[in-house]
Enzyme design. Sequence first.
Site, PDB file in Angstrom:
ATOM      1  CB  CYS A 409      -0.954  -0.010   1.190  1.00 51.03           C
ATOM      2  SG  CYS A 409      -0.134  -0.158   2.801  1.00 51.03           S
ATOM      3  CG  HIS A 453      -4.440   0.504   3.896  1.00 48.24           C
ATOM      4  ND1 HIS A 453      -3.801  -0.266   2.957  1.00 48.24           N
ATOM      5  CD2 HIS A 453      -5.426   1.169   3.218  1.00 48.24           C
ATOM      6  CE1 HIS A 453      -4.358  -0.098   1.778  1.00 48.24           C
ATOM      7  NE2 HIS A 453      -5.348   0.783   1.904  1.00 48.24           N
ATOM      8  CG  ASP A 469      -7.198   2.212  -0.521  1.00 41.74           C
ATOM      9  OD1 ASP A 469      -6.029   2.121  -0.932  1.00 41.74           O
ATOM     10  OD2 ASP A 469      -7.635   1.522   0.414  1.00 41.74           O
TER      11      ASP A 469
END
Length: 651
Positions: A409, A453, A469
């Site tokens: 991520c 994250h 995202d």
Amino acid sequence: MSAARVPAPRPDARSFGLLSLTVAATLALHATHLPLWLSPPLALLLALRWLGYRRGRRFPALLRYALVLTLPLGVIATYGTLFGRLPGAALAVGLLVLKLTETETRRDVHIAVAFAAFTLMSALLFGQSLLQTLLVCAALAPALATLLALQPSVGATRAILKTAALRLAAALPVTLLAFVLVPRLASPLWGAPGMQQARTGISASMSPGAIGQLLVDDSPAFRVGFDGPIPPRAQRYFRAVVLWHFDGRTWTSGSAARHLPLEPLQALGPTQRYTISMEATRQTLLPALDMPLQAPAATRFTAARTLLADKPVDHGLRYTVSSATAYRLQPRLGAHERALGLQLPGDDDPRARALALRWRTRYGDNPVAIIDAALHRFHDDGYRYTLTPPPLGRQQVDDFLFDTRAGFCEHYASAFVFLMRAAGIPARVVAGYQGGYANRAADYLLVRQADAHAWAEVWLRGRGWVRVDPTAAVRPDRISLGAIAAAQGAGARWYQAAWLVGLRDRIDVLNRLWDQSVVGFNALRQRGLLTRFGVDPQRWQSVALALGGALAVALAFGLALALREPAGGRDALGRAFDRLQRRLTRRDHPRQPGEAPAHYLSRVAADLPAEQAAALRALSTQFVRLRYASTQPAPRLAVRDWIRRAQELKP
């Protein structure tokens, strides 16, 4: 005449074996945080020393001196110091194993056991979970058994281990009293920080290109109890830190962002109220569901509406927050914030800049189209999600976007924000946690370190800061299943099996109860508990009186139990003899006052038929042998045989 020196008694092989077992248990409990070059050699040295002692061989003195000198040098080479939890534990465990190489007397065994107990307790500095605590308590059993084995007339090894376990159990009441009454420390025992490793979790900075492998840490980060239903996975974004500044390698909050005003927030729907029970992090970052409305007590907002504690979280922390999952954040962007949201380092990553410029030329002043173009690139152009990404060079973003195309991520959030800024769209990186595991047994959300994250926020006119995202474009199951499932793909389906989910639910309920009632029992909670019973924790006289009185009661109770005769007043052999005597009495053969067992049975045998008389005399002879002929406890098999034969006798 001169007195002759008597050599110190040498411990037998059983005592040394139990000591070796104690040291092996201590080494196993510390193995997870010892350097790789230390644990296997120590285990091999321990095994060789145990075998050598059984064969009567002594350890070479010169080799022992060389190892004692080499150990601290290796610790210094690894950690740069001898102080702190990690180097101190490595040094202590190494010296404990080396202590066995010079253990030749009973005094050495006593010293080694004391040192092992200290080293064993230090394992709790690295974790205080329920499992860790139970393992430490279990490892104390062979230490106590070692001391028992040094005593004369101790019986078989099984009896020694049973006695050690019973003594551990007998210590629990005193341990509970000490836990409740001994004043709690306001700060940890250690002061030096441990080495930082690349693991899942949050920090105040982010350097995707510096990490070659991300180790998944499945330990709990925090637990969330909601006043209402647990929100769906797509809404479980817990923001912890906003990163504005990028120097080409590392994202940080930046000094300029510290002086920004608090960003205005407008809730567009119902709010969520929840309580977070957070594990110790030794940081001030506090995660909160995106987007928190108010800062709880002893916390404060940053300009980007992330929460900071007034002091590092060194112990478990509970705080209650209200958040809006639908909101409008800062619909108007000032010039200073815009400049921060468009900052890029020098002339780095020219290929990424050229790609963003092409999008800007193609879509013009349409930021949504540019965002979609970036997400489609991540989804369609061969990018993959992995926790073992290839290394990146000096041009991190270019290397990731055009060469490796593999990362987790942090890589995707960093590259996405870079592209947005290069295309003229204000953007920033947000780090925190996403997802979590809904515990069905106790109706709360468990968020692990593996759920850490990073995502992006872009500023759109009229909408303010909007969450995007980019990792979800590459692996949507990172959002729906979590980091472990996304990294392992179909191989992680076993992790979601129904039986395993139920087991994890119940285990985590126990861990939560342990954390709240034991690990989280701090000075404030202790003060509240003791005040109810009239004990003033601020006055040491009051605490000392309560502790002394409670210990006196506990010791008196233990002494009463120790002096109390067991059921029937006798042991198994004595109770069986009493039963035989009662049967003989019912047959008109009472025992005279003060009559010895052997004389009594011989007198009764004279009145019985020959076959029964022979059996009774044999019982008498065996009883005397079992009861009086040895200083050792009677063997269990022999006692059981006597009881069986006594029951078969029907006078």
